[in-house]
Enzyme design. Structure first.
Site, PDB file in Angstrom:
ATOM      1  N   PRO A   1      43.215  33.963  35.976  1.00 62.17           N
ATOM      2  CA  PRO A   1      44.402  33.856  37.033  1.00 62.17           C
ATOM      3  C   PRO A   1      44.808  35.172  37.616  1.00 62.17           C
ATOM      4  CG  PRO A   1      44.566  32.808  34.685  1.00 62.17           C
ATOM      5  CD  PRO A   1      43.528  33.570  34.595  1.00 62.17           C
ATOM      6  N   GLU A   2      45.229  35.096  38.808  1.00 63.67           N
ATOM      7  CA  GLU A   2      45.716  36.146  39.285  1.00 63.67           C
ATOM      8  C   GLU A   2      47.195  36.647  38.957  1.00 63.67           C
ATOM      9  OE1 GLU A   2      44.093  38.316  42.216  1.00 63.67           O
ATOM     10  OE2 GLU A   2      42.261  37.232  42.174  1.00 63.67           O
TER      11      GLU A   2
ATOM     12  N   LYS B   1      50.018  40.011  34.771  1.00 63.06           N
ATOM     13  CA  LYS B   1      49.240  38.723  34.245  1.00 63.06           C
ATOM     14  C   LYS B   1      49.956  38.352  32.857  1.00 63.06           C
ATOM     15  CE  LYS B   1      45.281  39.914  36.616  1.00 63.06           C
ATOM     16  NZ  LYS B   1      43.967  40.204  36.726  1.00 63.06           N
TER      17      LYS B   1
ATOM     18  N   CYS C   1      29.543  38.282  57.499  1.00 63.97           N
ATOM     19  CA  CYS C   1      30.840  38.972  57.671  1.00 63.97           C
ATOM     20  C   CYS C   1      31.574  38.140  58.648  1.00 63.97           C
ATOM     21  CB  CYS C   1      30.723  40.602  57.946  1.00 63.97           C
ATOM     22  SG  CYS C   1      32.506  41.015  58.149  1.00 63.97           S
TER      23      CYS C   1
HETATM   24 ZN    ZN Z   1      31.789  43.157  58.362  1.00 63.60          ZN
END
Ligand code: ZN
Length: 302
Positions: free
Chosen positions: A2-3, A55, A248
């Site tokens: 978990p973040e 956390k 990307c």
């Molecule tokens: Zn890129």
């Protein structure tokens, strides 16, 4: 894992449901907790507040007692109305804090300790965290100092280090580096002032966006797996994380992934948007200006 934003939201939900209420029942499957509970019962105490620190999730009880938990990879806190059916088997329950109308249940929580204010201060297990990205009083200068103090660490590793700043997890680590055009394997020492500023600002922005409060303020009991974005399909909202081999979204280059750090955590980046600048020629390497133009450039270092 978990973040920090997930823990923050858990803490906020628990706080709304429990704060100011008396504990009517405490159960635990963890012997060290049971032993403290036997000596100094949790039942009858008032839950003063529930907070997250990075956390870590901390439940404060009256009479100088705190339950300090860390989720690591598998743990979670659920909140249920009294009598509501749990969504996980009882065998995974590690602790239950019940009030007259709610039950907070910790499932699979691998780290859980009782502390007093003094023992928490002295604890070597619970780290002294860096500035909390989700705190209104976020100390940016302190975070900058701590980040630069880890000069020999790779940037993405330093971002995961909760002693540098508290809150970022493995997903945001890669996303923040991408947003700031920083190659995640660069040393922290090579960061420019504007890159450091970008990293701090972006980290806070990404975390804050994920804890935006619902309009109703109602307490929502456990309703499904963790959600980190508002998109139906969260992978659509991420720039690089989990996108190895895909194009990307900004320049069309192929997203790369490599294991990083002592924990061998997956790190994702775009070799074109995030060139590897070596400290020795950091001053002479051109930066990619803007995002929309595909830039054909020699790959440096990756
Ligand atoms: Zn890129």
């Amino acid at each position: 894992m978990p973040e920090g934003d997930t823990i923050f939201r858990s803490a906020r939900t628990l706080h709304k449901a429990l704060a100011g209420k008396q504990v009517t029942r405490f159960e635990t499957a963890l012997a060290p907790l049971a032993s403290v509970h036997d000596d100094t019962p949790v039942e009858g105490r008032v839950i003063e507040k529930v907070e997250s620190r990075g956390k870590w999730l901390i439940v404060h009880f009256s009479g100088d007692l705190m339950l300090v938990t860390h989720m690591l990879m598998s743990g979670s806190w659920h909140i249920y109305r009294a009598g509501e059916r749990w969504r996980m088997p009882r065998s995974r329950m590690r602790a239950v804090i019940a009030t007259h109308d709610f039950e907070a249940v910790a499932f699979n929580v691998p780290v859980a300790q009782f502390h007093t204010a003094r023992s928490l201060e002295r604890s070597t297990t619970v780290p002294k965290l860096g500035p909390d990205l989700l705190s209104d009083a976020f100390a940016a200068d302190e975070a900058r100092t701590r980040l630069l103090a880890h000069a020999d660490d790779e940037v993405a590793d330093a971002l995961l280090n909760q002693r540098v700043m508290a809150g970022l997890g493995n997903v945001y680590k890669s996303e923040v580096c991408f947003a700031c055009q920083v190659h995640p394997f660069r040393k922290a020492a090579t960061l420019t002032e504007s890159e450091v500023q970008c990293i701090l600002d972006t980290s806070r922005r990404f975390m804050a966006a994920n804890v935006a409060d619902g309009a109703s303020g109602a307490i929502v009991t456990y309703s499904g797996p963790r959600r980190t974005t508002h998109a139906a399909n969260r992978s659509d909202r991420l720039w690089v994380y989990g996108r190895q081999g895909k194009e990307c979204r900004r320049c069309g280059a192929t997203i790369l992934m490599r294991k990083q750090g002592a924990g061998a955590r997956s790190t994702y980046w775009c070799p074109q948007c995030q060139p590897m600048l070596q400290a020795s020629h950091a001053g002479s390497v051109e930066k990619v200006e803007g995002w929309s133009v595909p830039v054909r450039r020699r790959k440096v270092g990756c």
